[in-house]
Design a protein around this motif. Structure first.
Motif, short mmCIF file in Angstrom:
data_model
loop_
_atom_site.label_atom_id
_atom_site.label_comp_id
_atom_site.label_asym_id
_atom_site.label_seq_id
_atom_site.Cartn_x
_atom_site.Cartn_y
_atom_site.Cartn_z
N CYS A 121 0.82 -1.22 0.00
CA CYS A 121 0.00 0.00 0.00
C CYS A 121 0.86 1.27 0.00
O CYS A 121 1.68 1.46 0.88
CB CYS A 121 -0.93 0.00 1.21
SG CYS A 121 -1.93 1.48 1.30
N HIS B 201 -4.39 1.84 7.66
CA HIS B 201 -4.85 1.02 6.54
C HIS B 201 -6.15 0.28 6.84
O HIS B 201 -6.95 0.02 5.94
CB HIS B 201 -3.76 0.00 6.18
CG HIS B 201 -4.01 -0.75 4.91
ND1 HIS B 201 -3.61 -0.27 3.68
CD2 HIS B 201 -4.64 -1.93 4.66
CE1 HIS B 201 -3.97 -1.13 2.74
NE2 HIS B 201 -4.60 -2.14 3.31
N HIS C 156 -7.12 1.24 1.13
CA HIS C 156 -6.80 2.32 2.07
C HIS C 156 -7.78 3.48 1.85
O HIS C 156 -7.93 3.97 0.72
CB HIS C 156 -5.36 2.77 1.85
CG HIS C 156 -4.80 3.52 3.00
ND1 HIS C 156 -3.67 3.13 3.68
CD2 HIS C 156 -5.23 4.65 3.61
CE1 HIS C 156 -3.42 3.99 4.65
NE2 HIS C 156 -4.37 4.92 4.62
N GLU D 282 0.73 4.27 3.21
CA GLU D 282 1.15 4.05 4.60
C GLU D 282 2.13 5.11 5.07
O GLU D 282 2.89 5.67 4.28
CB GLU D 282 1.83 2.68 4.71
CG GLU D 282 0.93 1.51 4.39
CD GLU D 282 -0.27 1.43 5.31
OE1 GLU D 282 -0.08 1.27 6.52
OE2 GLU D 282 -1.41 1.53 4.82
#
Ligand SMILES: [Zn+2]
Length: 324
Positions: free
Chosen positions: A42, A109, A160, A45
């Motif tokens: 992701c 997340h 996310h 983050e």
């Protein structure tokens, strides 16, 4: 018993057919909105800020940010393109000038909007307001589309929690038609369309969910989607940039209540959130700031595409009862 109901806001009929909810694999087929397996790659983050294009706005410290806004890496429009309109043979073409930004709503997340605290909603709306104020300085940008896709059924490609902002060099036809409709209503009745809509829903009562001095929330009488919620400014505010901190707080209070209760009723659910701002370059425009929360429990199928009539299996008065 099925019935057609007319939606005054969308100016479309909706077919209510509770019977269709009895079909197997229909409503309540939950898709998992949060897929933690994507956590490893992701780009949203903390500590992976280098994976996104350069930050346009941040709320909080560099290492402990609460909201970040960045250009969309896979943008549909770009501010670097020149604004050109021309004809290709007898077709009309415009260049892809505009802006496409991502509001990363939280560093967490695993957190979705239905987990947000009041303070997190305040940060969220504040970030949106600040970004539009900044983009508005470019007078070529005429319209700011604000929307959120959460979960597979709503068209999200990243888990996310994030919202997208697309700034365009012209006002879409649909929005122009809406503004013209509000203007005509005022001309013919001397009343504001949204005041009338609020009045109608208050008289109907069964869809009302929450009200404070600045906003009112209800499941509309002719909801297009099951558990749809409409939030409307009670004061003549055309867009989010006209909200002072007291109104942002009031809006956040309502959103926290709504999402908490939607989560209680639906669990993890897919939804689209639309923040409808009207024409921000003309503050006297007849729009009223309103937000649509559209849970996507059922798909859009052929009948909807062919007739432009949506089938809703859950009456709003029943949805409101559950959400209260
Ligand atoms: Zn993430």
């Amino acid at each position: 018993m099925s019935e057609f109901r007319y939606n005054k806001l969308t100016r479309k009929w909706v077919l209510f057919s509770p019977n269709r909810a009895k079909r197997p694999v229909e409503v309540c087929q939950q898709d998992k909105s949060v897929q933690t397996e994507n956590l490893e790659s992701c780009p949203f983050e903390t500590g992976r800020e280098h994976m996104t294009p350069d930050e346009l706005l941040r709320i909080g410290d560099k290492d402990h940010w609460r909201v970040r806004v960045v250009p969309n890496l896979y943008h549909a429009l770009s501010i670097d393109d020149e604004l050109i309109s021309h004809k290709y043979q007898s077709f009309e073409v415009k260049s892809g000038f505009g802006a496409h930004e991502v509001i990363i709503e939280t560093p967490d997340h695993t957190k979705q909007m239905y987990h947000f605290t009041l303070d997190e909603f305040v940060d969220y709306f504040t970030a949106i307001k600040l970004r539009i104020e900044n983009l508005k300085k470019d007078t070529r940008l005429q319209y700011f589309s604000l929307f959120k896709n959460c979960g597979n059924n709503a068209g999200a490609t990243l888990d996310h929690s994030h919202t997208q902002l697309i700034a365009m060099p012209f006002i879409p036809n649909k929005i122009k038609e809406d503004l013209e409709f509000y203007r005509k209503h005022k001309e013919e009745t001397q009343r504001d369309f949204f005041d009338d809509l609020i009045y109608d829903e208050q008289r109907f009562k069964k869809g009302l969910l929450f009200e404070n001095n600045s906003f009112i929330a209800f499941c509309p009488y002719a909801s297009t989607f099951p558990f749809e919620v409409l939030v409307v400014a009670q004061e003549p505010i055309c867009s989010i940039i006209e909200c002072e901190s007291v109104q942002i707080y009031a809006l956040s209070e309502i959103m926290e209540f709504l999402f908490k209760n939607l989560h209680k009723a639906l669990g993890e659910f897919s939804f689209n959130l639309l923040i409808k701002n009207g024409d921000m370059n003309h503050p006297d425009n007849p729009n009223r700031l309103h937000l649509q929360i559209l849970p996507r429990l059922t798909g859009v199928a052929g009948f909807e595409l062919e007739s432009d009539i949506f089938i809703n299996t859950i009456l709003p008065e029943l949805a409101a009862k559950v959400l209260k």
